[in-house]
Write an enzyme that holds these catalytic residues in place. Structure first.
Site, PDB file in Angstrom:
ATOM      1  N   ASP A   1       5.485 -23.835 -14.063  1.00 45.00           N
ATOM      2  CA  ASP A   1       5.052 -24.967 -14.328  1.00 45.00           C
ATOM      3  C   ASP A   1       4.501 -25.937 -13.246  1.00 45.00           C
ATOM      4  O   ASP A   1       4.479 -25.385 -12.080  1.00 45.00           O
ATOM      5  CB  ASP A   1       5.860 -26.226 -15.229  1.00 45.00           C
ATOM      6  CG  ASP A   1       5.142 -27.638 -15.659  1.00 45.00           C
ATOM      7  OD1 ASP A   1       3.475 -27.411 -15.374  1.00 45.00           O
ATOM      8  OD2 ASP A   1       5.872 -28.813 -16.285  1.00 45.00           O
TER       9      ASP A   1
ATOM     10  N   HIS B   1      10.364 -31.786 -22.487  1.00 36.65           N
ATOM     11  CA  HIS B   1       9.287 -31.659 -23.583  1.00 36.65           C
ATOM     12  C   HIS B   1       9.474 -30.705 -24.268  1.00 36.65           C
ATOM     13  O   HIS B   1       9.512 -29.767 -24.617  1.00 36.65           O
ATOM     14  CB  HIS B   1       8.221 -31.110 -22.560  1.00 36.65           C
ATOM     15  CG  HIS B   1       6.928 -30.529 -22.764  1.00 36.65           C
ATOM     16  ND1 HIS B   1       6.460 -31.411 -24.632  1.00 36.65           N
ATOM     17  CD2 HIS B   1       5.839 -30.202 -22.853  1.00 36.65           C
ATOM     18  CE1 HIS B   1       5.320 -30.760 -24.562  1.00 36.65           C
ATOM     19  NE2 HIS B   1       5.140 -30.308 -23.457  1.00 36.65           N
TER      20      HIS B   1
ATOM     21  N   ARG C   1       3.356 -23.252 -30.008  1.00 36.70           N
ATOM     22  CA  ARG C   1       3.944 -24.654 -30.634  1.00 36.70           C
ATOM     23  C   ARG C   1       2.623 -25.372 -32.069  1.00 36.70           C
ATOM     24  O   ARG C   1       4.005 -25.975 -31.931  1.00 36.70           O
ATOM     25  CB  ARG C   1       2.606 -25.885 -29.610  1.00 36.70           C
ATOM     26  CG  ARG C   1       2.843 -25.157 -27.997  1.00 36.70           C
ATOM     27  CD  ARG C   1       3.813 -26.112 -27.399  1.00 36.70           C
ATOM     28  NE  ARG C   1       4.395 -27.711 -27.879  1.00 36.70           N
ATOM     29  CZ  ARG C   1       3.033 -28.509 -27.168  1.00 36.70           C
ATOM     30  NH1 ARG C   1       2.567 -27.581 -25.981  1.00 36.70           N
ATOM     31  NH2 ARG C   1       3.161 -29.910 -27.500  1.00 36.70           N
TER      32      ARG C   1
ATOM     33  N   GLN D   1       7.419 -28.068 -26.506  1.00 38.10           N
ATOM     34  CA  GLN D   1       7.155 -26.713 -25.669  1.00 38.10           C
ATOM     35  C   GLN D   1       8.454 -25.939 -25.675  1.00 38.10           C
ATOM     36  O   GLN D   1       8.010 -25.008 -25.493  1.00 38.10           O
ATOM     37  CB  GLN D   1       6.222 -27.764 -24.457  1.00 38.10           C
ATOM     38  CG  GLN D   1       6.522 -26.321 -23.375  1.00 38.10           C
ATOM     39  CD  GLN D   1       5.604 -25.685 -24.013  1.00 38.10           C
ATOM     40  OE1 GLN D   1       4.326 -26.787 -24.190  1.00 38.10           O
ATOM     41  NE2 GLN D   1       4.760 -24.539 -23.529  1.00 38.10           N
TER      42      GLN D   1
ATOM     43  N   ARG E   1       3.679 -39.392 -26.259  1.00 39.81           N
ATOM     44  CA  ARG E   1       3.795 -38.621 -25.183  1.00 39.81           C
ATOM     45  C   ARG E   1       3.606 -39.609 -24.252  1.00 39.81           C
ATOM     46  O   ARG E   1       2.597 -40.556 -24.628  1.00 39.81           O
ATOM     47  CB  ARG E   1       1.974 -37.952 -24.759  1.00 39.81           C
ATOM     48  CG  ARG E   1       2.206 -37.382 -23.846  1.00 39.81           C
ATOM     49  CD  ARG E   1       0.767 -35.875 -23.407  1.00 39.81           C
ATOM     50  NE  ARG E   1       1.859 -35.278 -23.881  1.00 39.81           N
ATOM     51  CZ  ARG E   1       1.656 -34.095 -23.577  1.00 39.81           C
ATOM     52  NH1 ARG E   1       0.463 -34.044 -22.952  1.00 39.81           N
ATOM     53  NH2 ARG E   1       1.744 -32.868 -24.052  1.00 39.81           N
TER      54      ARG E   1
ATOM     55  N   CYS F   1       3.954 -23.366 -19.323  1.00 40.04           N
ATOM     56  CA  CYS F   1       3.356 -24.099 -21.119  1.00 40.04           C
ATOM     57  C   CYS F   1       1.501 -24.720 -20.464  1.00 40.04           C
ATOM     58  O   CYS F   1       0.996 -25.204 -21.737  1.00 40.04           O
ATOM     59  CB  CYS F   1       4.342 -25.438 -20.405  1.00 40.04           C
ATOM     60  SG  CYS F   1       4.143 -26.800 -19.184  1.00 40.04           S
TER      61      CYS F   1
HETATM   62  N1  NVA Z   1       5.134 -30.871 -16.417  1.00 40.37           N
HETATM   63  C1  NVA Z   1       4.186 -31.628 -16.986  1.00 40.37           C
HETATM   64  C2  NVA Z   1       3.686 -30.490 -18.338  1.00 40.37           C
HETATM   65  C3  NVA Z   1       2.436 -30.463 -18.983  1.00 40.37           C
HETATM   66  C4  NVA Z   1       2.071 -29.654 -20.036  1.00 40.37           C
HETATM   67  C5  NVA Z   1       3.662 -32.597 -16.796  1.00 40.37           C
HETATM   68  O1  NVA Z   1       4.235 -33.642 -16.988  1.00 40.37           O
HETATM   69  O2  NVA Z   1       2.509 -33.138 -16.486  1.00 40.37           O
HETATM   70  N1   CP Z   2       1.774 -27.586 -22.384  1.00 32.63           N
HETATM   71  C1   CP Z   2       0.828 -29.095 -23.134  1.00 32.63           C
HETATM   72  O1   CP Z   2       2.090 -29.888 -23.630  1.00 32.63           O
HETATM   73  O2   CP Z   2      -0.508 -28.873 -23.224  1.00 32.63           O
HETATM   74  P1   CP Z   2      -1.107 -30.172 -23.574  1.00 32.63           P
HETATM   75  O3   CP Z   2      -0.696 -31.232 -22.041  1.00 32.63           O
HETATM   76  O4   CP Z   2      -2.353 -29.689 -23.240  1.00 32.63           O
HETATM   77  O5   CP Z   2      -0.239 -30.664 -24.416  1.00 32.63           O
END
Ligand code: NVA
Ligand code: CP
Length: 336
Positions: free
Chosen positions: A241, A146, A309, A149, A119, A281
């Site tokens: 989101d 992502h 997930r 997801q 990540r 998400c």
């Molecule tokens: N768009 C959000 C998704 C979190 C799961 C982010 O990147 O923070």
């Molecule tokens: N939806 C998702 O990826 O959640 P987290 O940021 O908690 O991993």
């Protein structure tokens, strides 16, 4: 006695037609790859005992530059349920590339572990790791995509609607990583996708181009606009989101004003099909992109998405692990 040494296990045979060595982007997946992931996820979800040893003896490392609840826990729990072992590494300000060259990190990891789950802020960290490491690399969220997801979300829609070809998912809000991966998944599955963002917050042009190219083959319809009411009209599902993703916190106050009319509330849900589902998400900023009333309603499937997930990622892990054992210098393959 030397004869006490057990014979070496043969290299895992590919179980399937899945030919990828990494999961970096939905763009790498063919429509049949997506269906293969869903078929296996369905099997793992319904008959978990059959897969208890699927990753026996395998080690995975999760390297995260951003916070996580769902992604970290589902990967750690999933790998453990499949008989493997997961380690978690959290990075501070310097990120994964802050202490040594990415190639050096990759060449260390490939000597010890069977897969890396990343990540990161930059998408290039994930693609760079995949370029240098001979072991599978999984994108667990970057600024651009992502994929885990979106696959879990379309798997959820398939469970709810039976078939996703012909349904319309409307994404309302930021043209971000989640929107990109959903758009590409819709295109691969021949499903209809309408994205509405405020002006200046639309999706990446290359992602749109790739989605449209795939949609031309599968019959998907991809619509992009700045009109949230038109996007949700008759939709079978509405997705949103956060307005400011991780790393965009300094823009939150400005975005808050610009995105306000894109809030998913009861009024917006009413413009969709009466059977419309609500997806997110998570984490959600209640009262911003979605109201409590919608998030907690019977139409909301956000916890089904979160559960899925686990099953979808388990399928991805099993498919990637079935491509063969560690083999330094292995050529990476990608869907053409
Ligand atoms: N768009 C959000 C998704 C979190 C799961 C982010 O990147 O923070
Ligand atoms: N939806 C998702 O990826 O959640 P987290 O940021 O908690 O991993």
């Amino acid at each position: 006695m030397i004869s006490a040494i057990p014979p070496m296990r043969p290299a895992a045979q590919p179980l399937n037609s899945f030919a990828l060595s990494d999961l970096l982007s939905i763009q790498d997946l063919s429509p049949s790859d997506v269906r293969e992931i869903f078929d296996l996820a369905r099997m793992i979800k319904s008959r978990p005992a059959m897969f208890q040893g699927a990753l026996a003896g395998k080690q995975f490392v999760l390297m995260f530059e951003k916070p996580s609840l769902r992604t970290r826990i589902t990967f750690e729990v999933g790998i453990t349920k499949l008989g493997g072992h997961a380690m978690f590494m959290e990075y501070g300000a310097g990120g994964i590339e802050g202490r040594e060259k990415l190639a050096d990190v990759a060449h260390n990891l490939e000597r010890w572990v069977d897969g890396v789950i990343l990540r990161t802020f930059k998408h290039s960290t994930v693609t760079g790791m995949a370029q240098h490491a001979s072991i599978p690399v999984i994108n667990a969220l970057t600024e651009l995509e992502h994929p885990c997801q979106a696959l879990a979300d379309y798997f959820t829609l398939q469970e709810k609607f039976g078939d996703v070809t012909g349904i319309k998912l409307a994404f309302v809000g930021d043209g971000n990583n989640v929107a990109h991966s959903l758009m590409l998944t819709a295109a691969a599955l021949g499903s209809n996708f309408a994205l509405a963002t405020p002006v200046g917050y639309g999706p990446d042009k290359n992602v749109v181009k790739a989605a449209q190219k795939m949609a031309a083959k599968t019959g998907a319809r991809i619509e992009i606009s700045n009109d949230c009411k038109a996007a949700v009209a008759g939709a079978d599902a509405i997705y949103t989101d956060v307005w400011a993703s991780m790393g965009q916190e300094s823009e939150a106050a400005d975005r808050d004003k610009l995105f306000r009319e894109f809030q998913v509330n009861r009024g917006l849900m009413k413009l969709a099909s009466p059977r419309a589902l609500f997806l997110h998400c998570l984490p959600a900023h209640r009262g911003d992109e979605v109201t409590d009333e919608v998030l907690d309603s019977a139409q909301s499937v956000v916890f089904d998405e979160a559960e899925n997930r686990l099953h979808v990622q388990n399928a991805i892990l099993v498919l990637l692990a079935s491509q063969g054992t560690r083999h330094p210098g292995r050529m990476k393959t990608a869907h053409a």
